[in-house]
Write a protein that holds these residues in place. Structure first.
Motif, short mmCIF file in Angstrom:
data_model
loop_
_atom_site.label_atom_id
_atom_site.label_comp_id
_atom_site.label_asym_id
_atom_site.label_seq_id
_atom_site.Cartn_x
_atom_site.Cartn_y
_atom_site.Cartn_z
N MET A 1 -33.05 -1.25 1.38
CA MET A 1 -32.16 -1.68 2.23
C MET A 1 -32.38 -0.83 3.44
N ARG A 2 -32.67 -1.59 4.74
CA ARG A 2 -32.94 -0.74 6.15
C ARG A 2 -31.56 -0.41 6.61
N LYS A 3 -31.69 0.85 7.26
CA LYS A 3 -30.43 1.49 8.00
C LYS A 3 -30.03 0.38 9.15
N LEU A 4 -28.51 0.42 8.89
CA LEU A 4 -28.00 -0.61 9.93
C LEU A 4 -28.04 0.09 11.46
N LYS A 5 -28.32 -0.97 12.35
CA LYS A 5 -28.47 -0.42 13.91
C LYS A 5 -26.90 -0.20 14.24
N PHE A 6 -26.86 0.64 15.26
CA PHE A 6 -25.38 1.23 15.88
C PHE A 6 -24.55 0.03 16.19
N HIS A 7 -24.83 -1.24 16.54
CA HIS A 7 -23.75 -2.17 16.81
C HIS A 7 -23.37 -2.95 15.45
N GLU A 8 -24.25 -2.94 14.56
CA GLU A 8 -24.25 -3.41 13.23
C GLU A 8 -22.99 -2.65 12.40
N HIS A 9 -23.39 -1.35 12.48
CA HIS A 9 -22.23 -0.25 11.86
C HIS A 9 -21.09 -0.41 12.49
N LYS A 10 -20.87 -0.67 13.71
CA LYS A 10 -19.63 -0.76 14.47
C LYS A 10 -19.00 -1.70 13.95
N LEU A 11 -19.68 -2.86 14.05
CA LEU A 11 -18.81 -4.30 13.51
C LEU A 11 -18.38 -4.09 12.03
N LEU A 12 -19.15 -3.56 11.33
CA LEU A 12 -18.87 -3.55 9.76
C LEU A 12 -17.72 -2.71 9.56
N LYS A 13 -17.67 -1.74 10.31
CA LYS A 13 -16.43 -0.59 10.12
C LYS A 13 -15.28 -1.35 10.27
N LYS A 14 -14.98 -2.69 10.80
CA LYS A 14 -13.75 -3.29 11.14
C LYS A 14 -13.58 -4.05 9.80
N VAL A 15 -14.58 -4.55 9.20
CA VAL A 15 -14.34 -5.51 8.14
C VAL A 15 -14.25 -4.73 6.57
N ASN A 16 -13.38 -5.14 5.94
CA ASN A 16 -13.24 -4.84 4.45
C ASN A 16 -13.67 -5.94 3.59
N PHE A 17 -14.71 -5.81 2.87
CA PHE A 17 -15.28 -6.79 2.16
C PHE A 17 -14.54 -6.97 0.81
N LEU A 18 -14.02 -5.79 0.44
CA LEU A 18 -13.12 -5.67 -0.81
C LEU A 18 -11.81 -6.34 -0.85
N GLU A 19 -11.01 -6.42 0.33
CA GLU A 19 -9.70 -7.05 0.40
C GLU A 19 -9.71 -8.14 1.49
N TRP A 20 -9.34 -9.37 1.46
CA TRP A 20 -9.44 -10.16 2.46
C TRP A 20 -7.93 -10.35 3.04
N LYS A 21 -7.53 -10.69 4.12
CA LYS A 21 -6.36 -10.81 4.77
C LYS A 21 -5.31 -11.61 4.07
N LYS A 22 -5.70 -12.84 3.64
CA LYS A 22 -4.97 -13.92 3.03
C LYS A 22 -5.24 -13.78 1.51
N GLU A 23 -5.75 -12.93 1.08
CA GLU A 23 -5.88 -13.14 -0.53
C GLU A 23 -4.57 -12.40 -1.37
N GLN A 24 -3.67 -11.47 -0.75
CA GLN A 24 -2.58 -11.24 -1.43
C GLN A 24 -1.37 -11.90 -0.53
N SER A 25 -0.75 -12.66 -1.52
CA SER A 25 0.53 -13.22 -0.79
C SER A 25 1.89 -12.35 -1.12
N PHE A 26 2.92 -12.63 -0.54
CA PHE A 26 4.02 -12.02 -0.52
C PHE A 26 4.68 -12.04 -2.00
N ARG A 27 4.50 -13.32 -2.70
CA ARG A 27 5.14 -13.44 -4.06
C ARG A 27 4.35 -12.73 -4.87
#
Length: 114
Positions: free
Chosen positions: A1-27
């Protein structure tokens, strides 16, 4: 896999692929906290199991009440769930229709703490 470019790395820091926002409900979080379930996968398994049981109950209710197969499967299902301690009595399919994830969590906690 190639090394990520600066802007790609910066964008991916804000995204968590393991947990999505709407994945866990209050219940879901409430039940996990109440019954001390640490792994979300356990909750998902119990939820899937409840769904399968309610589907089975729905199919059994569509059959003729005097059908021998329906009577036998109903008795086996009620007996198994009652012996596990998931339902309080083995009287009718209505108890299985209202089955919740909390019932399986209580059953699991009972197994662990006994």
């Amino acid at each position: 896999m190639r090394k990520l470019k600066f802007h790609e790395h910066k964008l991916l820091k804000k995204v968590n692929f393991l947990e999505w926002k709407k994945e866990q409900s209050f219940r879901e979080l409430q039940v996990m906290r109440r019954y001390h379930i640490t792994d979300r996968d356990d909750y998902k398994k119990y939820n899937k199991l409840c769904g399968v049981i309610t589907k089975l109950v729905h199919i059994l209710k569509q059959l003729d009440p005097t059908d021998a197969f329906r009577i036998q499967m109903t008795d086996e299902l009620l007996e198994k769930l009652y012996n596990m301690g998931v339902i309080a009595s083995k009287k009718s399919l209505a108890l299985c229709e209202k089955l919740s994830v909390s019932a399986f969590c209580r059953w699991c906690c009972k197994l662990i703490y006994e």
